[in-house]
Scaffold this motif. Structure first.
Motif, short mmCIF file in Angstrom:
data_model
loop_
_atom_site.label_atom_id
_atom_site.label_comp_id
_atom_site.label_asym_id
_atom_site.label_seq_id
_atom_site.Cartn_x
_atom_site.Cartn_y
_atom_site.Cartn_z
N ARG A 279 -3.67 0.40 -3.05
CA ARG A 279 -2.99 -0.90 -2.98
C ARG A 279 -2.47 -1.22 -4.38
O ARG A 279 -3.23 -1.15 -5.36
CB ARG A 279 -3.95 -1.98 -2.48
CG ARG A 279 -3.29 -3.35 -2.32
CD ARG A 279 -4.19 -4.30 -1.56
NE ARG A 279 -4.25 -3.96 -0.15
CZ ARG A 279 -3.34 -4.33 0.75
NH1 ARG A 279 -2.29 -5.05 0.39
NH2 ARG A 279 -3.49 -3.98 2.00
N ARG B 100 0.86 -1.19 0.00
CA ARG B 100 0.00 0.00 0.00
C ARG B 100 0.90 1.23 0.00
O ARG B 100 1.87 1.29 0.74
CB ARG B 100 -0.93 -0.01 1.21
CG ARG B 100 -1.94 1.13 1.20
CD ARG B 100 -2.94 1.01 2.32
NE ARG B 100 -3.82 -0.13 2.17
CZ ARG B 100 -4.89 -0.15 1.35
NH1 ARG B 100 -5.18 0.91 0.62
NH2 ARG B 100 -5.66 -1.21 1.30
N ASP C 109 -9.08 -3.74 5.94
CA ASP C 109 -9.08 -2.38 5.41
C ASP C 109 -10.23 -1.56 6.00
O ASP C 109 -10.06 -0.38 6.34
CB ASP C 109 -9.19 -2.41 3.88
CG ASP C 109 -7.88 -2.81 3.21
OD1 ASP C 109 -6.84 -2.80 3.89
OD2 ASP C 109 -7.91 -3.13 2.01
N ALA D 195 -7.89 3.77 -3.19
CA ALA D 195 -8.25 4.11 -1.81
C ALA D 195 -9.06 5.39 -1.71
O ALA D 195 -9.56 5.72 -0.64
CB ALA D 195 -6.98 4.26 -0.95
#
Length: 782
Positions: free
Chosen positions: A106, A70, A629, A132
């Protein structure tokens, strides 16, 4: 596509071939357009060398020079790729090698330059797996021929073109807005966005819950389709279902514990308790609402809940896992028959669990108890009267005997407690993984002891059955996470010795928290210690849990209406009751009790059908990453709101003087945790006008060259609030001239062996300040 590349690739496990038809089913590709989009994605992944096609099926290619990570970016443009493995090295990625990836995405990164002893390896983003930032907070700016959105987060290194469809964007210029990303950057085409909400003229004019929910992309409402799906659920229990279940209503008193409503949202009552005294032991009943009966797997409500992952608490505002209408069907309220999964623990007079079993049941709660009322009643148990009187015996045994005995067993195992001033919305240890105690309401933490030991037994049962499970673990902190705390403890003469080069163990936290107990600053110190813990994570295999001191085997199951992982466990337990094989062959006359501890070490066959077991294993492996997450997002959002609340209070009290504790010292200044609000600010070294202050790393102090005045880690100081950056949650403090002159007590050697290093550090930090790095203008509130 309604799914990410990361979701698609999560179905490729254990080097197994996966058919396109399987992926179509799992990813919900029903229309010809969806099937075509999936095939395009598979072809692209094959061309990039991520997948390989064999005999009409696909397999994941493992490459040593490509890793999954990430991105964590800096406002200056460069990024680091952070791998999931805690021990893995962070990988440097230049701005030119990001391939249009953004902070938080990611990605798969490919090594383009090997690392050396002094430099991290350098890599390039090979593939973006998951975005994200589907939306973001930004300010609207007017260009010559269009409108642009400039992100407030300076780690997002781009601007978006705004689509102006029947929107009067001219009125939103320089305002804070929520922007949905319609198109991510492709080749030379910039990202495209659409304003979905104008929050205010600036961050301070916007509602804090709006800022947090928009910043973290939290869904607050429900689609008409979701409401329709909720309304289609049965409002009464089917008679046939009642006949299948055990009735827990005859001889046991059932009670629930809870708080008042949060704003307009009714609290979930997911757990009811019953108690039966036996010779030298008790049978404790823990009855959990049966959400799995109403929420079918892969239904619309299930898909939405899986995407949300967990309930997010933004004070009065709640981002729930399910629509509120489900409460009326499932919440364990008094005098109503409810479907449940009932667990019974046999606890002996030493606090050890000697028996475990569970059943699908029907329960009717007798009374709902308020935590505060019970706490008051327990202070004088002999004089309990009114509505609580019939439950006085239950409360006395539960909170004066059973829970303290269980707690004693946990502490002897090596676990620890931390103190807090705010109550957790969870009945168990919560996301931080540690049982937090409140001086004003200790029964909450005592009740958590019971929830934790139940969840441990459920995990042990899953392992004994040999079926797949969703486990909960916590990674131990690194030594560097405790560096400042250990130095602080040393300066406070607590006598706690911790070797930061060795393994950090739970007993270290126990010793520190015990040492803090007698200090006036214990609230601040417990807060700092809690911040060093890593939040819990889900695993598809048993994993150690640091704070609870379990080597392996712990799960969550007591909150299926508020955590999706708990619902998954509930489904697995019910599946054992309906599909589990209790004997090796049908010819055997007797079988084992799959729902009880007596089957442990007795099973040498597959409890579930092999095909079903394999499917569940794949689903759980795919689920883990998404749940982790979502839990991290929820944790960040709740902390963000708390930080905004503190910043708002401190801004309103600008110019006032507060007492605080020095919790960190650097070359550029020192950090002070203010006692009243547990808010942290920075006293920048440039504000110390009375002397030239030098950083002494060995003493963790800033020392005046002439006056020998020192600001040392662990000192209490008075500080004045100079300014507050509300959105960044940064507080700029000024020291009031009351620092002690410690030259008589400390050896401040002018020829500090770290002098060269200190001088270099000073230069680096000042350059960072001038470039507008994160340290400028105050400290982020934790």
């Amino acid at each position: 596509m309604d799914y990410s590349i990361a979701t698609l690739l999560s179905y490729f496990v254990d080097d197994k071939l996966v058919a396109g038809k399987f992926l179509e089913k799992k990813l919900g590709c029903e229309s010809p357009e969806a099937i075509e989009a999936l095939q395009i994605a598979l072809d692209a992944l094959e061309k990039m060398g991520v997948l390989v096609k064999e005999r009409g099926k696909y397999n994941r290619v493992t490459r040593e020079d490509v890793v999954e990570a990430r991105l964590r970016c800096s406002s200056k443009g460069f990024c680091f790729a952070i791998q999931d493995d805690e021990d893995a090295t962070d990988i440097y990625v230049r701005e030119g090698n990001l391939s249009n990836a953004w902070n938080g995405d990611r990605v798969l990164v490919k090594v383009i330059k090997d690392g050396t002893r002094r430099k991290s390896p350098e890599e390039q983003v090979h593939l973006i797996l998951d975005r994200a930032n589907p939306s973001l907070l930004a300010q609207v700016k007017k260009s010559e021929d269009n409108y642009r959105a400039v992100p407030l987060d300076d780690r997002l290194l781009f601007e978006l073109e705004l689509q102006d469809k029947e929107q009067n964007l001219g009125e939103a210029v320089d305002h804070l807005v929520h922007v949905s990303v319609l198109r991510y950057p492709i080749a030379q085409h910039p990202p495209l966005g659409e304003v979905t909400k104008v929050l205010g003229s600036d961050a301070e004019a916007a509602a804090d819950t709006d800022i947090v929910s928009c910043k973290h992309d939290l869904p607050l409402g429900w689609t008409p389709e979701a409401i329709e799906a909720l309304q289609s659920l049965p409002k009464v229990i089917e008679p046939g279902e009642l006949k299948k279940r055990t009735w827990i209503t005859a001889k046991l008193q059932l009670v629930t514990f809870g708080d008042g409503p949060r704003g307009e949202t009714l609290p979930w009552q997911e757990v009811a308790l019953s108690l039966e005294s036996q010779a030298n032991q008790w049978q404790v009943g823990i009855h959990i609402t049966d959400i799995a009966h109403y929420i079918a797997e892969d239904s619309l409500l299930d898909q939405l809940a899986r995407k949300r992952g967990t309930t997010v608490y933004l004070e009065e505002q709640i981002c729930p896992l399910f629509p509120e209408g489900l409460i009326g069907r499932c919440s364990l309220i008094p005098d109503e028959d409810r479907l449940a999964l009932s667990f019974f623990l046999t606890v002996d007079d030493r606090g050890e669990v000697t028996g475990f079993e569970y059943h699908s049941s029907v329960v009717k709660v007798d009374h709902q108890l308020d935590f505060s009322e019970v706490q008051t009643a327990l202070a004088d148990i002999e004089s309990v009267s009114g509505e609580l009187k019939p439950y006085g015996g239950l409360l006395q045994e539960l909170f004066f005997q059973i829970c303290p005995l269980i707690k004693s067993q946990r502490l002897q195992r090596g676990s620890f407690n931390l103190q807090t001033e705010t109550a957790s919305p969870r009945l168990d240890e919560g996301r931080l993984g540690v049982i937090m105690t409140q001086e004003t309401l200790p029964i909450r933490s005592l009740l958590a002891e019971l929830m934790v030991v139940l969840q441990r037994e459920v995990a042990l049962q899953l392992q004994a059955l040999g079926i797949p499970g969703l486990y909960c673990g916590q990674v131990a902190p690194e030594g560097e996470d405790l560096t400042d705390i250990v130095k602080l403890a040393g300066n406070l003469d607590l006598g706690v010795k911790i070797d930061l080069e060795g393994d950090i163990i739970p007993q270290h936290y126990h010793h520190l928290s015990q040492g803090f107990e007698s200090l006036p600053a214990k609230a601040v110190l417990n807060h700092l210690l809690a911040n060093t813990l890593k939040i819990e994570k889900y695993f598809s295999h048993p994993a150690p849990h640091f704070a609870l001191a379990y080597d392996s085997g712990y799960t969550h199951c007591v909150s299926p209406a508020q955590r999706y992982g708990d619902l998954v466990i509930q489904r697995l337990l019910k599946l054992v009751l309906t599909e589990g094989r209790d004997r090796r062959t049908k010819q055997m006359k007797t079988g084992v009790e799959l729902n009880a501890h007596t089957c442990r070490n007795q099973i040498s066959w597959n409890v579930l059908p092999p095909n079903l077991q394999e499917t569940i294993e794949g689903d759980l492996h795919q689920l883990v990453l998404g749940l982790n997450d979502r839990e991290q997002t929820a944790e960040d959002a709740e902390k963000d709101l708390l930080g905004l609340k503190k910043a708002e209070k401190m801004k309103a009290r600008a110019g006032e003087i507060f007492r605080g504790l020095i919790t960190g010292v650097q070359s550029y200044g020192f950090f002070v945790q203010i006692f009243d609000l547990l808010a942290e600010g920075l006293v920048h070294v440039s504000s110390l006008k009375d002397d030239w202050y030098e950083f002494r790393s060995r003493q963790c102090a800033l020392v005046g060259r002439k006056s020998r005045t020192s600001y040392r880690l662990g000192n209490e100081v008075d500080v004045q609030v100079r300014s507050v950056d509300y959105y960044r949650q940064q507080i700029d403090l000024g020291a009031v001239n009351n620092a002690p002159k410690d030259s008589a007590n400390m050896d401040f050697d002018d020829d500090d062996e770290d002098g060269d290093e200190r001088e270099e550090q000073d230069t680096m930090d000042w350059d960072a300040m001038e470039d507008g790095d994160d340290d400028e203008g105050g400290a982020v509130i934790f």
